[in-house]
Design an enzyme around this catalytic site. Structure first.
Site, PDB file in Angstrom:
ATOM      1  N   ASP A  68      -9.980  22.184 -16.321  1.00  0.00           N
ATOM      2  CA  ASP A  68     -10.681  22.740 -15.165  1.00  0.00           C
ATOM      3  C   ASP A  68     -10.273  24.185 -14.898  1.00  0.00           C
ATOM      4  O   ASP A  68      -9.356  24.713 -15.519  1.00  0.00           O
ATOM      5  CB  ASP A  68     -10.417  21.883 -13.918  1.00  0.00           C
ATOM      6  N   ASN A 137      -4.861  12.366  -3.847  1.00  0.00           N
ATOM      7  CA  ASN A 137      -6.013  11.559  -3.459  1.00  0.00           C
ATOM      8  C   ASN A 137      -6.600  10.787  -4.635  1.00  0.00           C
ATOM      9  O   ASN A 137      -7.685  10.223  -4.534  1.00  0.00           O
ATOM     10  CB  ASN A 137      -7.091  12.434  -2.809  1.00  0.00           C
ATOM     11  N   HIS A 139      -7.343  12.130  -7.662  1.00  0.00           N
ATOM     12  CA  HIS A 139      -8.201  12.880  -8.573  1.00  0.00           C
ATOM     13  C   HIS A 139      -7.509  13.103  -9.919  1.00  0.00           C
ATOM     14  O   HIS A 139      -6.281  13.170 -10.014  1.00  0.00           O
ATOM     15  CB  HIS A 139      -8.687  14.204  -7.957  1.00  0.00           C
ATOM     16  N   GLU A 144     -12.926  14.640  -7.678  1.00  0.00           N
ATOM     17  CA  GLU A 144     -12.469  14.213  -6.371  1.00  0.00           C
ATOM     18  C   GLU A 144     -13.077  12.859  -5.982  1.00  0.00           C
ATOM     19  O   GLU A 144     -14.128  12.460  -6.507  1.00  0.00           O
ATOM     20  CB  GLU A 144     -12.864  15.256  -5.320  1.00  0.00           C
TER      21      GLU A 144
END
Length: 242
Positions: A68, A137, A139, A144
């Site tokens: 990313d 979280n 990810h 996400e």
């Protein structure tokens, strides 16, 4: 299949992670490496540099594909992932820079940039080993939690949990980008082998949720349970619930 490796300290963590990558390159010098950024792999990259300097591994025939990149940061920005990879690894080994690939977060047409990265991955064939960190979280990459997940490389709006976690690298939360370009879950799961790395007590609960809980788009890392070859490298604190 999940193969969980628990280590006792930072040195063992870095040594184990680097050894897995180096062993692959020793067997297959032309390997396709899927690489990750963030604080977790930094020590692993440092150990790989040491192994390279010791003449135990070469990257000259390898290709790398990063997960990313932030959208809107110049390549030379201190927190861009292209600069991160250059400073933490590429500038210190014999990999050819033209063989290092990071999604473009500054293209005029970002959707086209995502499509181009997908084609690049398809042309490369399968990733031999994909490194992953784990967000608080759940990810992986910048995929996400959401109502649905995307398979290929795509543009994503960053969760506030993610932005807050990354704010420590910037002068303020206001400087943290709101969007990123990331490999999708489908792209990640195509890798022949995945190395998921997690350190620290703050990752224990989300790691257990990801690896032992139900498959859910609300925890993207849970889909690693569907992969045939996942190595989970953790310290004792992160792995205490496994």
């Amino acid at each position: 299949m999940l193969n969980i490796i628990k280590v006792n300290n930072e040195q063992q963590f870095n040594e184990t992670g680097a050894s897995l990558i180096a062993s692959l390159l020793q067997i297959n010098p032309r390997a396709n490496l899927g690489l990750a950024t963030g604080s977790t792999p930094v020590g692993v990259y440092k150990r790989l540099i040491e192994l390279y300097n010791e003449g135990l591994v070469s990257f000259k025939d390898a290709q790398s594909y990063n997960l990313d990149e932030y959208i809107g940061l110049p390549d030379n920005h201190p927190e861009s992932y292209r600069r991160f990879m250059n400073e933490k690894l590429f500038d210190h080994i014999d990999i050819q820079k033209q063989n290092t690939h990071v999604p473009s977060g500054n293209a005029e047409n970002l959707e086209q940039a995502a499509d181009d990265y997908n084609r690049l991955l398809e042309d490369a064939g399968l990733i031999d080993l994909q490194l992953l960190g784990l967000g608080h979280n759940g990810h992986i990459g910048f995929n996400e939690p959401a109502e649905e997940l995307q398979g290929p490389t795509h543009i994503v709006t960053l969760d506030e949990v993610t932005r807050n976690a990354n704010a420590r690298f910037f002068n303020s939360i206001d400087e943290v980008p709101t969007h990123a370009i990331t490999m999708g879950i489908g792209s990640i799961l195509k890798a022949k082998q995945i190395l998921l790395m997690a350190k620290g007590a703050d990752k224990a609960e989300i790691l257990a949720t990801a690896l032992k809980g139900p498959l859910t788009t609300k925890c993207p890392a849970s889909f690693l349970q569907t992969h045939a070859n996942v190595v989970v490298l953790v310290d004792q604190a992160a792995g205490r619930l496994l």
